[in-house]
Design an enzyme around this catalytic site. Sequence first.
Site, PDB file in Angstrom:
ATOM      1  N   ASP A 243       0.841  -1.236  -0.099  1.00 31.52           N
ATOM      2  CA  ASP A 243      -0.018   0.084  -0.029  1.00 31.52           C
ATOM      3  C   ASP A 243       0.772   1.313   0.141  1.00 31.52           C
ATOM      4  O   ASP A 243       1.670   1.329   0.789  1.00 31.52           O
ATOM      5  CB  ASP A 243      -1.203  -0.019   1.324  1.00 31.52           C
ATOM      6  CG  ASP A 243      -1.765  -1.021   1.371  1.00 31.52           C
ATOM      7  OD1 ASP A 243      -1.991  -1.977   0.512  1.00 31.52           O
ATOM      8  OD2 ASP A 243      -2.736  -1.086   2.209  1.00 31.52           O
TER       9      ASP A 243
ATOM     10  N   SER B  41       8.252   3.667   5.072  1.00 28.27           N
ATOM     11  CA  SER B  41       9.394   4.005   4.351  1.00 28.27           C
ATOM     12  C   SER B  41       9.224   3.883   2.777  1.00 28.27           C
ATOM     13  O   SER B  41       8.215   4.067   2.181  1.00 28.27           O
ATOM     14  CB  SER B  41      10.299   2.858   4.747  1.00 28.27           C
ATOM     15  OG  SER B  41      11.907   3.247   4.314  1.00 28.27           O
TER      16      SER B  41
ATOM     17  N   HIS C 102       5.069  -7.368  -0.253  1.00 25.08           N
ATOM     18  CA  HIS C 102       4.640  -8.679  -1.034  1.00 25.08           C
ATOM     19  C   HIS C 102       5.519  -8.868  -2.334  1.00 25.08           C
ATOM     20  O   HIS C 102       5.633  -8.106  -2.887  1.00 25.08           O
ATOM     21  CB  HIS C 102       3.044  -9.044  -1.090  1.00 25.08           C
ATOM     22  CG  HIS C 102       2.395  -8.783   0.180  1.00 25.08           C
ATOM     23  ND1 HIS C 102       1.870  -9.775   0.634  1.00 25.08           N
ATOM     24  CD2 HIS C 102       2.097  -7.709   0.897  1.00 25.08           C
ATOM     25  CE1 HIS C 102       1.252  -9.449   1.911  1.00 25.08           C
ATOM     26  NE2 HIS C 102       1.314  -8.204   2.002  1.00 25.08           N
TER      27      HIS C 102
END
Length: 267
Positions: free
Chosen positions: A78, A236, A132
Site C-alpha cells: 500500500d 518507508s 509482498h
Amino acid sequence: MVALSNALSRVFGSLAGYKFPSFIQKGINALYVKIFKIDLSEFEPLENYRSLNALFTRSLKKERPFDKSPNICIAPCDALITECAFLDNDSALQIKGMPYKAHELVGEINPLSPSFFYANFYLSPKDYHHYHAPCDLEILEARYFAGKLLPVNKPSLHKNNNLFVGNERVTLVAKDIQGNRLYFVAVGALNVGKMRFNFDKNIQTNAKARFTQTYSYNPPIKVKKGDNLGNFEMGSTIVLFIQNTAFKDLKEKNVKFGESIGEFHAN
C-alpha cells in the site's frame, strides 16, 4: 549524521515496542490512528495491539484478492507511487529533478539496461507496512547496505541528493517468471526500527552495521505472487526495477497491495 539518525531510529523502535498498561496503550493507539487517519476496516480493532509497533506491523484480517494470471504484475504494498519510468542511461529519479544511478542503489558494478522500468512506492505512517511479491519470483540474493536513516518523505527527497543510495537498504536480487532480472529494494528511513524479511530471519537491519553483507541462496528461494516478503516497522519506501513490462501510468497515484500495475511482455 549517520550515527545520530540510526540511533534515533533504534530509540524510537525500542519505545514503539514497549507495552504500556492496556488502558494507556489503547489511548496511545487511538491517538496515532486519529493523527494519521488510519483506516482499520481491514485490520483488527486498535485495542488488540499491545504496542505501537504491533499497530505499525498489523496484518490483514483476510487475504486480499488479486489477479493470479502469471503475466500480471501487482503492487507489492500500500503506497503512493512518487515516480515511475524507464531508466534513462542508468538514471532514475528519487523525485522530480533529483536523479541517482540505479546500479549504485541495487549494488551492481555495471549500469542497468534501459529495458528496466522502475517505480518508487512510498509507504506513509498510515499505510499497511508489509511488502509482498509482485509476481512469481526466485530470490537469488539479498544485499544489505549500511547507511543513513534519513526521512524519505517529499521534503527530504527534494533536499538530499542520492538519498535512496545513501540510506540503509536491502536489495533482493531475483528472477521473474521469464527469467529476467528483477530488483526489489527496501529503503530504510528515520524512525523505521527495522526491516524484516520472512524468508531469511538472519538479515539484520539498523543493527549498528557499517558494511555491506550479501546473503546468497542456492538453490534460489521460490516465492509466489502475493507472498508476504516482510515488513517495515514504520513507513518507508520500496523501489522496484523490472524488465519487459508494460506499466500503467500511476505516478502520484495511491495503490493497494494486490492491484494490477503492469503486464509482462513476451521475451
